[in-house]
Structures are given as C-alpha cells and as structure tokens.
Design an enzyme around this catalytic site. Structure first.
Site, PDB file in Angstrom:
ATOM      1  N   THR A 174       0.923  -1.396   0.294  1.00  0.00           N
ATOM      2  CA  THR A 174       0.024  -0.125  -0.343  1.00  0.00           C
ATOM      3  C   THR A 174       1.109   0.646   0.205  1.00  0.00           C
ATOM      4  OG1 THR A 174      -1.918  -0.913   0.896  1.00  0.00           O
ATOM      5  CG2 THR A 174      -1.494   1.261   1.777  1.00  0.00           C
ATOM      6  N   GLY A 204     -10.467  -1.567   3.430  1.00  0.00           N
ATOM      7  CA  GLY A 204      -9.786  -1.988   4.059  1.00  0.00           C
ATOM      8  C   GLY A 204      -9.729  -0.327   5.003  1.00  0.00           C
TER       9      GLY A 204
HETATM   10  N1  ASP Z   1      -4.144  -1.664   5.265  1.00  0.00           N
HETATM   11  C1  ASP Z   1      -4.533  -1.994   3.448  1.00  0.00           C
HETATM   12  C2  ASP Z   1      -5.894  -2.798   3.307  1.00  0.00           C
HETATM   13  O1  ASP Z   1      -6.433  -3.864   4.237  1.00  0.00           O
HETATM   14  C3  ASP Z   1      -3.675  -2.657   2.972  1.00  0.00           C
HETATM   15  C4  ASP Z   1      -2.142  -1.979   3.630  1.00  0.00           C
HETATM   16  O2  ASP Z   1      -1.520  -1.390   3.855  1.00  0.00           O
HETATM   17  O3  ASP Z   1      -1.289  -3.170   2.678  1.00  0.00           O
HETATM   18  O4  ASP Z   1      -6.677  -2.746   2.260  1.00  0.00           O
END
Ligand code: ASP
Length: 308
Positions: A174, A204
């Site tokens: 991300t 998310g």
């Molecule tokens: N926080 C993001 C989600 O849960 C994923 C990530 O940060 O890699 O969609």
C-alpha cells in the site's frame, strides 16, 4: 530571508521485508519508486505549493509504479478481480474524500480528491464511484493496466494453501503520503489494492477517514499501512491526532502508542506522520516498511528494512 519549512513523508507499505529476503532487483525497484515519489511531491512543496497537491502527486507516482500495491500493481481479490481503495484529507479545512472498490480509474487518489472537491460526499464506493470518475473526466484504465504477473502469482500461491489462503500477515505494498507545506497546512493521502485474496467487496482502512487516513492542522497528518481490519477497529489515524491534540503527546509518542495498541490487538503495520511544525517520522511493528522523507533542509532519504 529564512527558508520556508516543509516536510514530506511517504510509505510504500509495511510487511515481512527482511534483509536478504528481497531480491536485489526488488530492493532497487522499491527504492527507485520511493525516490521518484519524494521528488514529485518535494518539487511542489519547495515551490511553495500546497500539501494536498504534494501528497496527491507523490501517491500518483507510486500508483503508476507496478512495484507497489496501489493503482497499477494492485493485488487481486480471491475472485481474481482488482478493487482499489484511496483517500485524501486536507488538514486546514478537514475536507476529505475517499473511494472504495474502484476498478477503472488509473489514479484512485485523484478520484478520492474529486470526491472531496467536486461532490458533497466523503466516501463513494463500487459502481457509483466508477461512474463518478467517468463523469468527472478522470483518466480511465482497463484491467490490463492494473494487472501484473507477480500479483497473480501471489494470489495463486495464497489460494493453493491448505488453510484456504487469506493471510493479513503477508508482504503489503500500500502507498501513502503526508506533508506539511510552507503555510503550515498538513495533508494525507493513502491508496491501495487492499489485501491479496480479500473477499470482493471488502473495504480496508485506507479509504476510511479516521482509520487509515487523517489530517488536522491542530495535530498531524497520518497515513497507515498494514492489516486494515485492526486499523479500522482502533481508529488509528484519528486517535494519533486526538492524542496530540487532547493528551499533549508528541507525534512520535502518539504514533508509537498506537502501534503498541495495534500490536496488543494482534495487528501488524505501520504509520507515517507529520506535524504542522515540520516534524515527521514513522512507526511500525513489522520487519520492514518501504518509507522515505524529504524536507526543506534534507535531501530525499529512503529505507526498507527495520534496521535502516
Ligand atoms: N491497509 C491496507 C488494507 O487493509 C493494506 C496495506 O496497508 O497493505 O487494505
């Protein structure tokens, strides 16, 4: 004349990156992408530009880079589709916009910004968000633009697991950016494909204002990365601001405190943070986090592993 103060901090995801586990090519690609994003955002801030413009510009670079899990290079749902989430927030006005489950906008962060500036809403999802994107004239992209062989391989590997696959402890990717500009305004932006093998329709923390993204000139700007389900339950980004504003913590204390709380709940991840005074930093409880910082008096610096 004193030099105007500004700071930009970015992340490209937290996760299981340990020295020796990333190939030299993956290591170099990650660092090059982070560097390019810092340069793009830093150019705006050094010219006296706005924090919101800077975080959007930095995130767009990372969305276009297939090395990161946002825009092009997003991970797949269990059904083999790609659904992107993004958000942006301006700390001077508390204006905010988010999109969840979007499928055809090349740069989801810019769609989040359009929601913020050109709609009366804060969060649009799915087909409604895709339609708004077309109406607003944002650049559209087909499935081939988002798809990458490496993300397909990761999905196949996960689906082949005997336990059914879904693993929020895997390597993420991300992206996010937080900035304070010469006027002392802060802004935050986050963009992601979510978690590999997530259920379609799963949202998310990234596009949820207060969970994965938040900015308030009275406190800080925050972008989160990690297992979103935990960040949502803790309201991590907003609570960091609340700790600064109401409990008098520094941004470092507040960020560390929320990563401790995340760990206590069983969650893994990281946060980047800047304060209106120009301070900036990060905290994470994973082995690594793609991250970088640039400011009015420091050249771009990037790091991946926990010991850097
Ligand atoms: N926080 C993001 C989600 O849960 C994923 C990530 O940060 O890699 O969609």
């Amino acid at each position: 004349m004193t030099q105007a103060r500004w700071t930009l901090v970015i992340h490209g995801g937290s996760g299981s990156m340990e020295r020796g586990r990333l190939s030299p090519d993956a290591d170099a690609a990650g660092r090059a992408g982070l560097h390019a994003a810092l340069v793009a955002g830093g150019k705006i801030l050094s010219a006296g530009g706005d924090a919101t413009d800077a975080v959007e510009a930095a995130v767009r670079v990372l969305e276009d880079d297939p090395a990161f899990n946002a825009g092009r290079g997003s991970v797949y749902t269990a059904d083999g589709t790609i659904e992107c989430d993004a958000a942006v927030m301006a700390g001077d006005t508390l204006a905010a916009g988010g999109v969840a489950g979007v499928t055809a906008t090349r740069n989801p962060v810019s769609l989040a910004r359009a929601v913020m500036e050109r709609s009366p809403h804060v969060l649009l999802t799915g087909a409604g968000a895709d339609a708004f994107s077309v109406e607003q004239g944002l650049e559209q992209a087909g499935p081939d633009w988002f798809a990458t062989p490496e993300r397909r391989r990761q999905l196949d590997e996960m689906l082949a697991r005997p336990d059914g696959g879904f693993d929020s402890g895997m390597k993420y990717g991300t992206v996010g950016a937080v900035a304070v500009d010469a006027a002392g305004h802060v802004a935050a932006a986050t963009s992601t494909g979510g978690l590999t093998a997530k259920r379609w329709g799963r949202v998310g923390d990234s596009p949820l204002i207060g969970a994965g993204t938040y900015a308030d000139n009275r406190a800080a700007a925050i972008s989160c990365t990690g297992a979103g389900e935990y960040f949502i339950r803790l309201g991590v980004a907003h609570e960091i601001c609340a700790r600064v504003r109401l409990a008098g913590e520094t941004i470092e204390e507040a960020a560390d405190g929320m990563i401790d709380a995340l760990g206590d709940l069983g969650g893994k991840g990281g946060v980047i943070v800047v304060g209106p005074d120009g301070s900036g930093g990060w905290a994470f409880n994973t082995p690594g986090m793609y991250r970088g910082m640039i400011s009015h008096d420091s050249a771009p610096e990037v790091a991946i592993y926990g010991d850097e």
